[in-house]
Design an enzyme around this catalytic site. Structure first.
Site, PDB file in Angstrom:
ATOM      1  N   ARG A 156      48.931  63.423  88.214  1.00  9.34           N
ATOM      2  CA  ARG A 156      48.225  63.399  90.229  1.00  9.34           C
ATOM      3  C   ARG A 156      48.254  61.740  90.132  1.00  9.34           C
ATOM      4  O   ARG A 156      48.685  60.858  89.151  1.00  9.34           O
ATOM      5  CB  ARG A 156      47.107  63.948  90.178  1.00  9.34           C
ATOM      6  CG  ARG A 156      46.640  65.308  89.530  1.00  9.34           C
ATOM      7  CD  ARG A 156      45.118  65.016  90.200  1.00  9.34           C
ATOM      8  NE  ARG A 156      44.286  66.822  89.977  1.00  9.34           N
ATOM      9  CZ  ARG A 156      44.532  66.835  88.803  1.00  9.34           C
ATOM     10  NH1 ARG A 156      44.556  66.436  87.418  1.00  9.34           N
ATOM     11  NH2 ARG A 156      43.692  68.562  88.857  1.00  9.34           N
ATOM     12  N   LYS A 187      40.558  64.918  87.415  1.00 14.40           N
ATOM     13  CA  LYS A 187      39.135  65.231  88.526  1.00 14.40           C
ATOM     14  C   LYS A 187      38.090  65.479  87.395  1.00 14.40           C
ATOM     15  O   LYS A 187      38.348  66.436  86.930  1.00 14.40           O
ATOM     16  CB  LYS A 187      39.647  66.802  89.309  1.00 14.40           C
ATOM     17  CG  LYS A 187      40.839  66.159  90.568  1.00 14.40           C
ATOM     18  CD  LYS A 187      41.690  66.923  91.148  1.00 14.40           C
ATOM     19  CE  LYS A 187      41.841  66.890  92.566  1.00 14.40           C
ATOM     20  NZ  LYS A 187      42.231  67.927  93.786  1.00 14.40           N
ATOM     21  N   HIS A 255      52.727  63.760  95.173  1.00 14.13           N
ATOM     22  CA  HIS A 255      52.834  64.829  94.579  1.00 14.13           C
ATOM     23  C   HIS A 255      53.758  66.587  94.860  1.00 14.13           C
ATOM     24  O   HIS A 255      53.250  66.998  94.334  1.00 14.13           O
ATOM     25  CB  HIS A 255      50.998  65.385  95.440  1.00 14.13           C
ATOM     26  CG  HIS A 255      49.722  66.190  94.795  1.00 14.13           C
ATOM     27  ND1 HIS A 255      49.613  65.151  94.120  1.00 14.13           N
ATOM     28  CD2 HIS A 255      49.649  67.750  95.364  1.00 14.13           C
ATOM     29  CE1 HIS A 255      48.467  66.292  93.475  1.00 14.13           C
ATOM     30  NE2 HIS A 255      48.561  67.596  94.288  1.00 14.13           N
ATOM     31  N   ARG A 258      54.596  66.443  91.251  1.00 12.00           N
ATOM     32  CA  ARG A 258      53.460  67.507  90.381  1.00 12.00           C
ATOM     33  C   ARG A 258      53.588  68.888  90.732  1.00 12.00           C
ATOM     34  O   ARG A 258      54.256  69.973  89.835  1.00 12.00           O
ATOM     35  CB  ARG A 258      52.310  67.232  90.454  1.00 12.00           C
ATOM     36  CG  ARG A 258      51.448  67.552  90.071  1.00 12.00           C
ATOM     37  CD  ARG A 258      49.607  67.029  90.697  1.00 12.00           C
ATOM     38  NE  ARG A 258      48.705  67.838  90.025  1.00 12.00           N
ATOM     39  CZ  ARG A 258      48.121  68.727  89.158  1.00 12.00           C
ATOM     40  NH1 ARG A 258      48.893  67.840  87.728  1.00 12.00           N
ATOM     41  NH2 ARG A 258      47.154  69.161  88.839  1.00 12.00           N
ATOM     42  N   HIS A 281      44.192  72.434  86.082  1.00 16.58           N
ATOM     43  CA  HIS A 281      43.424  73.065  86.422  1.00 16.58           C
ATOM     44  C   HIS A 281      42.236  73.638  85.636  1.00 16.58           C
ATOM     45  O   HIS A 281      42.450  74.209  84.862  1.00 16.58           O
ATOM     46  CB  HIS A 281      44.464  74.058  86.717  1.00 16.58           C
ATOM     47  CG  HIS A 281      45.044  73.336  88.136  1.00 16.58           C
ATOM     48  ND1 HIS A 281      46.245  74.056  88.521  1.00 16.58           N
ATOM     49  CD2 HIS A 281      45.048  72.665  88.941  1.00 16.58           C
ATOM     50  CE1 HIS A 281      47.414  73.226  89.849  1.00 16.58           C
ATOM     51  NE2 HIS A 281      46.379  72.155  89.203  1.00 16.58           N
ATOM     52  N   TYR A 290      51.523  78.601  92.287  1.00 13.79           N
ATOM     53  CA  TYR A 290      52.461  77.897  91.951  1.00 13.79           C
ATOM     54  C   TYR A 290      53.600  80.519  91.589  1.00 13.79           C
ATOM     55  O   TYR A 290      54.915  79.717  91.551  1.00 13.79           O
ATOM     56  CB  TYR A 290      52.876  77.622  90.695  1.00 13.79           C
ATOM     57  CG  TYR A 290      52.741  75.840  90.985  1.00 13.79           C
ATOM     58  CD1 TYR A 290      53.235  75.529  91.843  1.00 13.79           C
ATOM     59  CD2 TYR A 290      51.263  75.557  90.584  1.00 13.79           C
ATOM     60  CE1 TYR A 290      52.601  74.302  92.497  1.00 13.79           C
ATOM     61  CE2 TYR A 290      50.465  74.670  90.421  1.00 13.79           C
ATOM     62  CZ  TYR A 290      51.408  73.627  91.491  1.00 13.79           C
ATOM     63  OH  TYR A 290      50.875  72.468  91.701  1.00 13.79           O
TER      64      TYR A 290
END
Length: 313
Positions: A156, A187, A255, A258, A281, A290
């Site tokens: 990110r 995150k 992004h 990514r 994630h 994806y």
């Protein structure tokens, strides 16, 4: 409105409501026109169902939403129509014409989440291998390393910004060249480790060799010529500019790199769990988007190559 199918009472109600939004709410003429179209749909549906506007029930509205959805109207379009109807019945309630708003708890179908934008493998490689001969060598080395890390590690932009040139107690992230790893803070302040590919390793080493020309006590890996840590906004601008100079048809943002990383790893490996770990994630459902990108890639290959794939013109 069609006077043959709409009662005079309903037609009068609609005209009074449109006058209300035009005069009292002072809405623009274009907005009033859109309200009028919404009311045409409502009155046509009510007339077809054999009910007056003041007798429309929640079940009627839900049925009409289902019919619009089945007819191909977008979720956003339905939401806008419902908003218009909801406003009309709110007004009717204030006028004392209805006891409750039949549209109040009706929502449009959920719109499918748009697929993340990913580059093709060829475009991603074209960007990663681009060399700007006209750029300042110091800036060129830095921007090349930025692209290689974004695409090569799936970082990110905030994780990239947080990288320091060396590991330390205060560092949010750093690169371990001996282990071939990038340590990043993702995150939720979650640390993760991702492999540092050969190309990214080479690009960052080349950048560190010239980074020292700016002799300021700044721990950040990526800095500007005045020694300040690059911001996320600056990295967005630099990646976009580099993609345009590289000749890509679509401007690229961090992004997208990514997304491209995730899509291309999944295409090659088919290992969704591994991609989840690489991206950091928490939920596998976030990563599953994806698989849709991967299917699109397979579908395009099928359409291009399979003799039974060609559709009639």
């Amino acid at each position: 409105m069609d006077g043959a199918s709409v009662s005079p009472e309903d037609a009068a109600l609609v005209e009074k409501y449109l006058e209300h939004v035009r005069v009292q709410k002072r809405l623009a003429a274009r907005t009033v026109t859109l309200y009028s179209l919404d009311m045409e749909k409502l009155t046509a549906n009510a007339a077809k169902a054999g009910v007056g506007l003041t007798r429309v029930q929640n079940t009627h509205v839900r049925r009409w939403v289902a019919q619009m959805h089945a007819g191909g109207r977008s979720a956003r379009g339905i939401a806008l129509i419902l908003s218009g109807w909801r406003g009309f019945y709110t007004w009717l309630g204030r006028e004392g014409r209805v006891a409750s708003n039949p549209v109040l708890d009706v929502r449009a179908p959920k719109a499918p989440k748009p697929l993340p934008k990913a580059l093709s493998v060829d475009d991603a490689v074209q960007l990663a291998e681009f060399e700007d001969a006209d750029a300042d060598p110091w800036v060129e080395a830095r921007d090349n390393a930025i692209v290689e890390l974004l695409y090569g590690c799936g970082l990110r932009v905030g994780e990239l910004v947080g990288l320091d040139a060396q590991a330390s107690v205060a560092a949010k992230g750093w690169l371990d060249f001996d282990a071939g790893e990038a340590h990043v803070l993702g995150k939720g302040s979650k640390q993760r480790i991702v492999p540092l590919g050969r190309k990214a390793d080479e690009a960052v080493r080349a950048w560190l060799a010239v980074r020292a020309e700016v002799a300021l006590p700044q721990p950040a890996l990526f800095i500007d010529p005045r020694g300040r840590r690059l911001s996320a906004q600056t990295i967005w601008r630099r990646v976009r500019l580099r993609s345009l100079r590289a000749g890509l048809a679509t401007p690229v943002h961090p992004h997208m790199l990514r997304h491209s990383f995730a899509s291309h790893v999944l295409q090659s490996s088919g290992d969704l769990r591994a991609v989840q770990e690489l991206l950091g994630h928490a939920n596998i459902g976030t990563t599953q988007v994806y698989t849709r990108l991967d299917f699109q890639h397979l579908a395009k290959a099928y359409d291009a190559a399979h003799p039974r794939a060609h559709r009639k013109k």
